[in-house]
Write a protein that holds these residues in place. Structure first.
Motif, short mmCIF file in Angstrom:
data_model
loop_
_atom_site.label_atom_id
_atom_site.label_comp_id
_atom_site.label_asym_id
_atom_site.label_seq_id
_atom_site.Cartn_x
_atom_site.Cartn_y
_atom_site.Cartn_z
N ILE A 146 0.80 -1.26 0.09
CA ILE A 146 0.10 -0.03 0.08
C ILE A 146 0.78 1.17 -0.10
CG2 ILE A 146 -0.25 0.01 2.54
CD1 ILE A 146 -2.70 1.31 -0.10
N ARG A 147 1.97 1.31 0.63
CA ARG A 147 2.88 2.53 0.63
C ARG A 147 3.41 2.60 -0.70
NH1 ARG A 147 2.84 0.40 5.71
NH2 ARG A 147 2.98 1.87 7.33
N LEU A 148 3.85 1.74 -1.57
CA LEU A 148 4.35 2.05 -2.79
C LEU A 148 2.90 2.51 -3.57
CD1 LEU A 148 6.38 1.91 -5.14
CD2 LEU A 148 5.74 -0.48 -5.31
N ALA A 149 1.80 1.64 -3.34
CA ALA A 149 0.68 2.01 -4.10
C ALA A 149 0.34 3.63 -4.08
CB ALA A 149 -0.40 1.23 -3.62
N VAL A 150 0.31 4.00 -2.82
CA VAL A 150 0.03 5.49 -2.90
C VAL A 150 1.03 6.49 -3.22
CG1 VAL A 150 -1.50 5.06 -0.78
CG2 VAL A 150 1.08 5.72 -0.51
N ARG A 151 2.09 6.15 -3.30
CA ARG A 151 3.35 6.88 -3.48
C ARG A 151 3.25 6.96 -5.22
NH1 ARG A 151 8.35 4.12 -2.26
NH2 ARG A 151 9.28 5.82 -3.37
N THR A 152 2.86 5.79 -5.98
CA THR A 152 2.73 5.74 -7.26
C THR A 152 1.37 6.57 -7.71
OG1 THR A 152 3.61 3.55 -7.54
CG2 THR A 152 2.46 4.22 -9.18
N GLY A 153 0.49 6.57 -7.09
CA GLY A 153 -0.75 7.23 -7.24
C GLY A 153 -0.46 8.80 -7.15
N ALA A 154 0.40 9.05 -6.16
CA ALA A 154 0.72 10.51 -5.82
C ALA A 154 1.67 11.07 -7.28
CB ALA A 154 1.67 10.67 -4.63
N ALA A 155 2.44 10.11 -7.73
CA ALA A 155 3.07 10.56 -9.14
C ALA A 155 2.53 10.53 -10.21
CB ALA A 155 4.26 9.55 -9.08
N ALA A 156 1.42 9.73 -10.42
CA ALA A 156 0.47 9.60 -11.49
C ALA A 156 -0.48 10.94 -11.47
CB ALA A 156 -0.33 8.46 -11.47
N GLY A 157 -0.87 11.20 -10.39
CA GLY A 157 -1.75 12.59 -10.20
C GLY A 157 -1.04 13.65 -10.66
N ALA A 158 0.34 13.69 -10.28
CA ALA A 158 1.21 15.12 -10.35
C ALA A 158 1.64 15.15 -11.82
CB ALA A 158 2.52 14.93 -9.46
N LEU A 159 1.85 14.20 -12.51
CA LEU A 159 2.23 13.84 -13.91
C LEU A 159 0.85 14.30 -14.62
CD1 LEU A 159 4.62 13.64 -15.80
CD2 LEU A 159 3.68 11.33 -16.18
N ASN A 160 -0.21 13.84 -14.41
CA ASN A 160 -1.28 14.15 -15.21
C ASN A 160 -1.64 15.74 -15.24
OD1 ASN A 160 -4.82 13.85 -14.96
ND2 ASN A 160 -3.70 13.37 -16.72
N VAL A 161 -1.42 16.34 -14.22
CA VAL A 161 -1.62 17.96 -14.56
C VAL A 161 -0.61 18.68 -15.16
CG1 VAL A 161 -2.63 17.71 -12.26
CG2 VAL A 161 -0.36 18.33 -12.28
N THR A 162 0.49 17.90 -15.49
CA THR A 162 1.24 18.53 -16.71
C THR A 162 1.03 18.57 -18.05
OG1 THR A 162 2.86 16.70 -16.89
CG2 THR A 162 3.38 18.41 -14.93
N ARG A 163 -0.18 17.82 -18.26
CA ARG A 163 -0.46 17.29 -19.63
C ARG A 163 -2.27 17.83 -19.81
NH1 ARG A 163 2.13 12.55 -21.45
NH2 ARG A 163 0.21 12.09 -22.67
N HIS A 164 -2.43 17.79 -21.21
CA HIS A 164 -3.75 18.29 -21.72
C HIS A 164 -4.31 16.92 -22.14
CE1 HIS A 164 -3.42 22.65 -21.45
NE2 HIS A 164 -2.29 22.62 -22.21
N GLY A 165 -5.13 16.34 -21.18
CA GLY A 165 -5.52 15.03 -21.30
C GLY A 165 -5.84 14.33 -20.06
N LEU A 166 -7.14 14.03 -19.78
CA LEU A 166 -7.35 13.38 -18.31
C LEU A 166 -6.98 12.23 -18.23
CD1 LEU A 166 -10.61 15.08 -17.39
CD2 LEU A 166 -8.37 15.94 -17.01
N GLY A 167 -6.28 11.37 -17.26
CA GLY A 167 -5.88 10.05 -17.16
C GLY A 167 -4.76 9.73 -18.05
N THR A 168 -3.83 10.54 -18.38
CA THR A 168 -2.69 10.21 -19.22
C THR A 168 -1.52 10.47 -18.64
OG1 THR A 168 -2.85 12.54 -20.25
CG2 THR A 168 -4.27 10.64 -21.29
N GLY A 169 -0.51 9.80 -19.16
CA GLY A 169 0.89 10.08 -18.62
C GLY A 169 1.70 8.87 -19.01
N ARG A 170 3.18 9.12 -19.16
CA ARG A 170 4.15 8.24 -19.57
C ARG A 170 4.66 7.33 -18.52
NH1 ARG A 170 6.96 8.56 -24.39
NH2 ARG A 170 8.90 7.48 -23.13
#
Length: 325
Positions: free
Chosen positions: A265-289
């Protein structure tokens, strides 16, 4: 199929965006809605995902091939009532709503069919996400309570990203991870303000009511999390924001994806935070490399928080707030 995620998305929406990145006007059609954006991010993280949805009317006929093209495994019931959608104009760089149709509530028969579909698919998944309806009136909270209870008691890990009565309902059913924003907690009257001390009291009460782990996003501030009974905040580097929408849905998707792969769960929430942070740098919801998300995970820190053990909000007090709201 093993190691995959089932996303319960009862009413996906058709999104039509008018854009003008250069000199010519462009019109983009995409499937949208919370569950769709979560499923899209899960696929970005290379985790298989099954999307369980209800589709109806002309909008539903357009949505079905669009959803099939998302790379997710679509499982849908075909309803007589219409799905919803909206039109946004962002030619000036800002998002303006031109028109919106919420769609129609699912009938009792349609809900029974969708419930059975989600239950069948969910029992074969490692993790199930219960995403909210486009409008609270479209699907009754009781459906969420039953689904959370039936999936959870039969071995599936349930991740819920909900608010209002639907949040209260899944707590009664029990969930592995509850994701909610501080804005939603204040709006629904569960938190009196968005201060850290008040949010911690609410998080502890949500845990006592039925959420094993709780993640509360706070816009530009570090998210607050409760894991194994301990409070912490998610610290990570700041990134320039292109579009603030979708960070919370991407966070939920990142959590579910890692849990489905057997991560803790700790890795999961850290990955979730990273995915959320990267998503706001893009135009397109739910996207990211995925490689960019992986690079950010190492920069996310779970920092323990000291909590006043005497200053607690009881589940009964939280329930009273729910009733008043």
């Amino acid at each position: 199929m093993s190691g995959h995620v089932m996303v319960f998305a009862p009413d996906p929406q058709l999104t039509i965006t008018i854009d003008q990145p250069a000199n010519e006007t462009e019109i983009h059609l995409h499937p949208g809605g919370q569950g769709v954006w979560q499923a899209r991010m899960i696929r970005c993280l290379d985790v298989p995902v099954v999307l369980c949805a209800g589709l109806g009317g002309e909008i539903g006929q357009v949505l079905e091939p669009l959803l099939a093209g998302e790379g997710v495994e679509l499982r849908a019931i075909h309803r007589e009532s219409s799905s919803g959608g909206y039109v946004h104009d962002r030619r000036d760089g800002k998002r303006h709503e031109v028109a919106a149709a919420t769609g129609h509530p699912l009938s009792r028969h349609e809900l029974d069919e969708l419930y059975n579909l989600a239950l069948s698919e969910g029992l074969g998944a490692e993790v199930c996400i219960l995403s909210g309806p486009g409008h609270p009136s479209l699907v009754a909270p009781e459906i969420y309570r039953r689904l959370a209870a039936d999936l959870g008691r039969n071995g599936s890990r349930v991740v819920a990203d909900l608010s209002g009565p639907h949040l209260a309902a899944v707590l009664d059913g029990g969930v592995s991870v509850l994701k909610v924003s501080s804005e939603e907690l204040v709006r629904d009257g569960l938190a009196t303000d968005d201060g850290e001390a008040e949010l911690i009291r609410v998080i502890q009460a949500l845990h006592a009511q039925g959420a094993e782990a709780v993640v509360v996003s706070r816009a530009e501030q570090p998210a607050l999390v409760l894991i194994d009974g301990e409070m912490a905040q998610l610290d990570m580097p700041r990134l320039e924001v292109a579009d603030p929408r979708g960070a919370g849905d991407s966070m939920t998707a990142g959590v579910a994806a890692i849990l489905a792969e057997g991560g803790d769960i700790r890795l999961a929430v850290r990955t979730g935070a990273a995915a959320g942070a990267l998503n706001v740098t893009r135009h397109g919801l739910g996207t990211g490399r995925p490689d960019a998300i992986a690079g950010l995970v190492g920069r996310v820190r779970l920092s323990p928080l000291q909590v006043d053990r005497q200053d607690r909000l009881t589940p009964d007090e939280l329930a009273a707030r729910t009733t008043r709201s």
